[in-house]
Motif scaffolding. Structure first.
Motif, short mmCIF file in Angstrom:
data_model
loop_
_atom_site.label_atom_id
_atom_site.label_comp_id
_atom_site.label_asym_id
_atom_site.label_seq_id
_atom_site.Cartn_x
_atom_site.Cartn_y
_atom_site.Cartn_z
N ALA A 1 0.74 -1.22 0.05
CA ALA A 1 -0.08 0.19 0.11
C ALA A 1 0.89 1.20 -0.02
CB ALA A 1 -1.06 -0.04 1.33
N ARG A 2 1.92 1.20 0.84
CA ARG A 2 2.65 2.65 1.10
C ARG A 2 3.52 2.65 -0.19
NH1 ARG A 2 4.75 1.78 7.05
NH2 ARG A 2 2.96 3.08 8.03
N GLU A 3 4.04 1.66 -0.77
CA GLU A 3 5.09 1.98 -1.77
C GLU A 3 4.50 1.83 -3.34
OE1 GLU A 3 8.32 -0.84 -1.05
OE2 GLU A 3 8.83 0.20 1.04
N VAL A 4 3.37 1.03 -3.40
CA VAL A 4 3.03 0.96 -4.74
C VAL A 4 1.71 1.91 -4.93
CG1 VAL A 4 2.02 -0.66 -6.64
CG2 VAL A 4 3.72 -1.38 -4.92
N ILE A 5 0.52 1.72 -4.01
CA ILE A 5 -0.51 2.49 -4.36
C ILE A 5 -0.54 3.84 -3.81
CG2 ILE A 5 -3.14 2.62 -3.57
CD1 ILE A 5 -2.09 0.08 -5.53
N VAL A 6 -0.26 4.00 -2.76
CA VAL A 6 -0.12 5.63 -2.27
C VAL A 6 0.56 6.75 -3.06
CG1 VAL A 6 0.83 7.08 -0.42
CG2 VAL A 6 -0.60 4.89 0.22
N PRO A 7 1.79 6.32 -3.65
CA PRO A 7 2.45 7.49 -4.42
C PRO A 7 1.71 7.60 -5.87
CG PRO A 7 4.14 5.70 -3.74
CD PRO A 7 2.50 5.24 -3.38
N GLU A 8 0.82 6.80 -6.26
CA GLU A 8 0.03 6.73 -7.40
C GLU A 8 -1.18 7.57 -7.28
OE1 GLU A 8 1.28 5.90 -10.58
OE2 GLU A 8 3.02 5.53 -9.52
N LEU A 9 -1.54 8.01 -6.07
CA LEU A 9 -2.88 8.34 -5.71
C LEU A 9 -2.98 9.95 -6.27
CD1 LEU A 9 -3.87 7.04 -1.94
CD2 LEU A 9 -4.83 6.38 -4.51
N ASP A 10 -3.71 10.56 -6.47
CA ASP A 10 -3.93 11.93 -6.67
C ASP A 10 -3.44 12.77 -5.25
OD1 ASP A 10 -5.57 14.58 -6.59
OD2 ASP A 10 -5.36 13.96 -9.01
N PRO A 11 -2.84 13.77 -5.60
CA PRO A 11 -2.17 14.67 -4.21
C PRO A 11 -3.28 15.06 -3.34
CG PRO A 11 -1.09 15.38 -6.57
CD PRO A 11 -2.09 14.38 -6.91
N SER A 12 -4.48 15.40 -3.90
CA SER A 12 -5.70 15.70 -3.32
C SER A 12 -6.25 14.44 -2.15
CB SER A 12 -6.83 16.28 -3.97
OG SER A 12 -7.36 15.24 -4.75
#
Length: 169
Positions: A75-86
């Motif tokens: 979640a931290r390394e793959v998903i979270v960085p790809e989320l929209d900054p908002s």
């Protein structure tokens, strides 16, 4: 004779214990209504603050994931960085929600999810109403099967950025 003395001591101990418990109940019982009133008004006050939180966070999107050892790194390394900054990222460690001063409100939202299917949860607040969805199945299917992450990211973005449902209120 020793047995008789032992029986008397045991009986006396039971009577003293019963008297002590009865006195404790008599002392505590009158305070129960005060505690009930206190908890009632505390809950009312929290609900008012919660409503203000929902109004203040109108339009906010949340990605909530937990501390499950098998998935926290993914979640931290793959998903979270790809989320929209908002998108707000909320980490849930056991029962502790990590969202700063507003943690209690996010915690309440998570506890009120009707269909508990598992983390990660996506939350969005529109018109002071919370919409939630679990992406647990797709998340773990991609993580374990080493499948492309794009379909999950598309689903997350579709949920977050779809038009809000207009309430009739």
């Amino acid at each position: 004779m020793e047995k008789l003395v032992q029986k008397i001591n045991d009986t006396l101990a039971l009577v003293l214990m019963a008297v002590a418990i009865s006195l404790l109940i008599l002392i505590i019982l009158p305070t129960v209504p005060f505690f009930l009133i206190y908890f009632y008004f505390s809950d009312k006050q929290f609900e008012k603050k919660n409503k203000l939180f929902l109004e203040r966070m109108n339009g906010a999107r949340f990605f909530c994931y937990n501390s499950r050892k098998s998935s926290v790194e993914f979640a931290r390394e793959v998903i979270v960085p790809e989320l929209d900054p908002s998108v707000y990222v909320v980490f849930v460690n056991g029962k502790k929600v990590d969202f700063g001063a507003d943690s209690q409100y996010i915690s309440r939202i998570l506890h009120r999810i009707k269909e508990q299917k598992g983390f990660p949860y996506l939350l969005k607040i529109d018109d002071a109403r919370v919409t939630d969805v679990s992406v647990n199945n797709q998340f773990y299917s991609i993580m374990i099967g080493r499948k492309p992450v794009e379909p999950l990211l598309e689903r997350i973005n579709a949920f977050f950025f779809s038009a809000p449902v207009i309430s009739s209120n």
